[in-house]
Design a protein around this motif. Structure first.
Motif: not given
Length: 350
Positions: A76-80, A99-104
């Motif tokens: 759920g973390n966001e990656i800039i 990683s179930n990460a969100q890309l910003r």
């Protein structure tokens, strides 16, 4: 000149004779147990080269980036990161799956294709409001997939912003030695502005396969666990680490020549009819150009070049062609490409 000249990518380089000999003679062990001496030597050398504490051999650049992300972030973390970077465009959405990460993503079209510290800081989640994801990582690509090199000062500014908010920075340094060559610095001068770096051994350095993740001992220890979870635990991999050592020790010395010949090609292409190319600021071993004539079809051009023993990538959806040089493309190869293109394009002149 080989049977075919390949301008599609610098990943097409083949092992040098010295690399093949090193592969045959490599001393090996079981790397999952941590006892392959050649892998250990490669990892220690890479860490020293980039000024970090430790390194980890991984199968590919995509694997290295995703293993690093998986190690750095929580679900759920966001990656800039930049909207045109490799992790966004060319890694099959892996960050969301693994990683179930969100890309910003940041639009860098107005900043020369490079992130700025101001842009990065503006997107960091600065409060813990329940509706917000947490900024888990900042990722910088040095050099970029579009051939641009970050000035050291810009990397320093982004890193200082990250430290201000206690956020880690990962660097996709697939071609970090090309960037170092352009900046005329050692690679460690670039790597000091991030917490982890991925570097490729097979992009222009002639190693047949493999990449490295470099960082702190603590990070690499965690990344080793991540690598195993992702199926990247390898056994007698010293046969691949051996050419990797030669890639770092010898092939990095030739990257200046790769830059020279791509500049030579760009200046020649600029003289051709219908070709639009900006040759004013080429920074690494790649150029981009377009052909402004609707009669000229990408597939036809690629086929013509193939018939003349040239492997060449087709135009993107925006009509842009990319050319990359490497260890096996020197003056005679780029001159042959120029002359062949000249002959083809002349057919469309009135």
């Amino acid at each position: 000149m080989e049977d075919f000249i390949d301008f599609r990518s610098d990943t097409v380089t083949k092992p040098t004779p010295e690399m093949r000999q090193a592969m045959a003679n490599a001393i090996v062990g079981d790397d999952v147990f941590g006892d392959d001496p050649t892998v250990i030597e490669l990892q220690e050398y890479a860490a020293q080269l980039l000024g970090k504490e430790a390194a980890l051999f991984v199968p590919s650049g995509c694997f290295g980036n995703q293993c690093s992300i998986f190690t750095h972030v929580q679900k759920g973390n966001e990656i800039i990161l930049a909207n045109e970077c490799h992790i966004v465009q060319y890694e099959a959405g892996a960050a969301s799956i693994i990683s179930n990460a969100q890309l910003r993503c940041i639009d860098t079209s107005q900043t020369g294709g490079l992130l700025t510290a101001k842009q990065v800081e503006s997107l960091i989640r600065k409060t813990d409001w329940i509706v917000y994801p947490k900024t888990g990582l900042i990722s910088v690509e040095q050099p970029t997939s579009q051939g641009k090199v970050y000035p050291l000062e810009t990397l320093k500014e982004i890193y200082e912003v990250a430290q201000k908010y206690n956020i880690k920075v990962h660097m996709d340094g697939a071609r970090i030695f090309n960037a170092a060559t352009y900046l005329k610095v050692e690679a460690k001068e670039i790597a000091k502005y991030c917490d982890s770096v991925m570097l490729c051994l097979s992009k222009g350095l002639c190693a047949p396969v493999g990449s490295l993740i470099v960082g702190t001992k603590e990070f690499i220890q965690k990344a080793t666990y991540s690598r195993k979870m992702m199926g990247g635990g390898l056994r007698q991999v010293g046969v691949l680490a051996a050419p990797g050592l030669l890639a770092l020790k010898e092939q990095t010395k030739h990257l200046g020549k790769d830059l020279e010949v791509i500049i030579r090609l760009a200046k020649n292409l600029k003289t051709l009819p219908f070709v639009e190319i900006d040759d004013s600021n080429i920074q690494i071993n790649m150029i981009f150009f377009s052909i402004k004539n609707p009669e000229i079809k990408s597939n036809d051009l690629v086929q013509y070049l193939l018939e003349h023993k040239i492997k060449f990538g087709g135009a993107s959806s925006e009509g842009v062609y990319r050319v990359i040089t490497h260890f096996y493309t020197r003056e005679k190869e780029v001159d042959y490409l120029y002359e062949t293109l000249k002959t083809y394009l002349s057919k469309f002149q009135n």
